[in-house]
Enzyme design. Sequence first.
Site, PDB file in Angstrom:
ATOM      1  N   ASN A  81       0.820  -1.208   0.000  1.00  0.00           N
ATOM      2  CA  ASN A  81       0.000   0.000   0.000  1.00  0.00           C
ATOM      3  C   ASN A  81       0.864   1.272   0.000  1.00  0.00           C
ATOM      4  O   ASN A  81       2.039   1.208  -0.308  1.00  0.00           O
ATOM      5  CB  ASN A  81      -1.006  -0.026   1.153  1.00  0.00           C
ATOM      6  N   ARG A  82       0.272   2.394   0.324  1.00  0.00           N
ATOM      7  CA  ARG A  82       0.911   3.680   0.037  1.00  0.00           C
ATOM      8  C   ARG A  82       1.612   4.313   1.244  1.00  0.00           C
ATOM      9  O   ARG A  82       1.144   4.194   2.371  1.00  0.00           O
ATOM     10  CB  ARG A  82      -0.149   4.644  -0.496  1.00  0.00           C
ATOM     11  N   HIS A 107       3.230  -0.218  -2.851  1.00  0.00           N
ATOM     12  CA  HIS A 107       3.459  -1.657  -2.994  1.00  0.00           C
ATOM     13  C   HIS A 107       4.933  -2.051  -3.139  1.00  0.00           C
ATOM     14  O   HIS A 107       5.308  -2.852  -3.990  1.00  0.00           O
ATOM     15  CB  HIS A 107       2.663  -2.188  -4.191  1.00  0.00           C
ATOM     16  N   HIS A 181      -1.954 -10.544  -2.325  1.00  0.00           N
ATOM     17  CA  HIS A 181      -2.794  -9.724  -3.204  1.00  0.00           C
ATOM     18  C   HIS A 181      -3.627 -10.571  -4.176  1.00  0.00           C
ATOM     19  O   HIS A 181      -3.764 -10.220  -5.357  1.00  0.00           O
ATOM     20  CB  HIS A 181      -1.890  -8.743  -3.966  1.00  0.00           C
ATOM     21  N   TYR A 183      -6.690 -11.846  -6.215  1.00  0.00           N
ATOM     22  CA  TYR A 183      -7.967 -11.286  -6.694  1.00  0.00           C
ATOM     23  C   TYR A 183      -8.940 -12.453  -6.781  1.00  0.00           C
ATOM     24  O   TYR A 183      -8.699 -13.408  -7.529  1.00  0.00           O
ATOM     25  CB  TYR A 183      -7.837 -10.708  -8.094  1.00  0.00           C
ATOM     26  N   ASP A 253     -11.608   1.060  -2.492  1.00  0.00           N
ATOM     27  CA  ASP A 253     -10.156   0.869  -2.445  1.00  0.00           C
ATOM     28  C   ASP A 253      -9.710   1.462  -1.111  1.00  0.00           C
ATOM     29  O   ASP A 253      -8.975   2.443  -1.064  1.00  0.00           O
ATOM     30  CB  ASP A 253      -9.503   1.584  -3.645  1.00  0.00           C
ATOM     31  N   GLU A 318      -7.022  -7.579   1.249  1.00  0.00           N
ATOM     32  CA  GLU A 318      -5.599  -7.588   1.594  1.00  0.00           C
ATOM     33  C   GLU A 318      -5.452  -7.326   3.087  1.00  0.00           C
ATOM     34  O   GLU A 318      -5.730  -6.223   3.548  1.00  0.00           O
ATOM     35  CB  GLU A 318      -4.865  -6.494   0.818  1.00  0.00           C
TER      36      GLU A 318
HETATM   37  C1  BGC Z   1      -4.403  -0.842  -4.334  1.00  0.00           C
HETATM   38  C2  BGC Z   1      -4.964  -0.211  -5.577  1.00  0.00           C
HETATM   39  C3  BGC Z   1      -4.103  -0.598  -6.742  1.00  0.00           C
HETATM   40  C4  BGC Z   1      -4.025  -2.113  -6.831  1.00  0.00           C
HETATM   41  C5  BGC Z   1      -3.142  -2.606  -7.936  1.00  0.00           C
HETATM   42  C6  BGC Z   1      -4.390  -2.319  -4.522  1.00  0.00           C
HETATM   43  O1  BGC Z   1      -3.860  -2.938  -3.409  1.00  0.00           O
HETATM   44  O2  BGC Z   1      -5.144  -0.497  -3.196  1.00  0.00           O
HETATM   45  O3  BGC Z   1      -5.031   1.190  -5.446  1.00  0.00           O
HETATM   46  O4  BGC Z   1      -4.575  -0.072  -7.935  1.00  0.00           O
HETATM   47  O5  BGC Z   1      -3.573  -2.633  -5.619  1.00  0.00           O
HETATM   48  O6  BGC Z   1      -1.945  -1.962  -7.938  1.00  0.00           O
END
Ligand code: BGC
Length: 351
Positions: A81-82, A107, A181, A183, A253, A318
């Site tokens: 994350n950021r 990430h 991560h 999906y 998100d 996540e």
């Molecule tokens: C983030 C998204 C991002 C995605 C793919 C997610 O974990 O929260 O903002 O676009 O990952 O990179």
Amino acid sequence: MPGSESAASYDAIAASDLYLFELVNKRGVKLTFSPVGAALMSLLLPDSEGKTTDIVLGYDEPGLYLRDDYYLGAVVGRYANRITGNQVNINGTVYALRSKDERYHHHGGVEGFNKKLFKGRLLQEAGAAGVEFTYTSAHLEEGYPGEFRLTVKYLLTEDNEWVIEFNGLADRDTIVNTTQHAYFNLAGHASGGVEQHQLQLFANHYLPVNQLQVPTGVIAPVAGTVFDFTRSRPIGELLEQRDEQLVLGGGYDHSFVLESRHTPALKYAARVYQPVSGISMELWTTEPSVHFYAGNFLENVQGKQGAVYGRRAGFCLETQHFPDSPNQPAFPSTLLRAGQPYYSKTVFKFS
Ligand code: BGC
């Protein structure tokens, strides 16, 4: 340098190093993994009539994970994350983090754990088949201080649980926040949007974000908002509402708070049910939050068996610490002290 643990250049990895790792239980559930990013490639669930559904998005070949831009099924780190500002201050020293965007680190940087070649080995434990992936991240890799040794253990139990355990150790103080991560699309990886999935999140609070999709620092109640999933309801139900937070995220998100003071307890975090396939999933984690991402930015992704994944073709839950924790003293800390064990566990259960 085939076989090297620090696979810096994609072309340096020989296809022959890219073994596929497979776990099967007695009920016929099967998981496959790529050593690139210790990524989950497929999760096959058979039903009572013998029909099998692959419920995760992925690619056909382990090597294709080197070219992925969406973190499909991968381990994300060193910091998932950021983080605002592309730097981190640890004990008074400022470390510049490598980033794809000059405004924030995301990430794990330009080439995070999702792009690294892990060393894999199959395990057999009581009641479970497993695989253990290891990777050593060098001091200052992507800018993070300290060598960090990470072990990712995946188990598949006879109760249809996918258990994820992270163990790590650093030789200097650093920051760590790893996540898985995957999906999911419980109607099948190629079945289209996930809007119909019924989601329940056991979180009374979430983290609103700013223009950069970084938490503002506020821990806000979900009650009365589109973020209230305390009762099971379809992901798509309120998605088109005019909501400032949904606009900022392009949809869901956002991080949901399971606890604001971190404890090592395994917490019941979420339940998801897909009414058409009848498949359901439950989630437990030791982490303080679960980041719910509804695949908003997926676009024209060339996936398995010719599938093309578009917007909302899969969702991620996540489990992790809060985003931007190094800049938010009130959030549970992501500082990992030298020599102190790093541990995190998450369990997905399917039925
Ligand atoms: C983030 C998204 C991002 C995605 C793919 C997610 O974990 O929260 O903002 O676009 O990952 O990179």
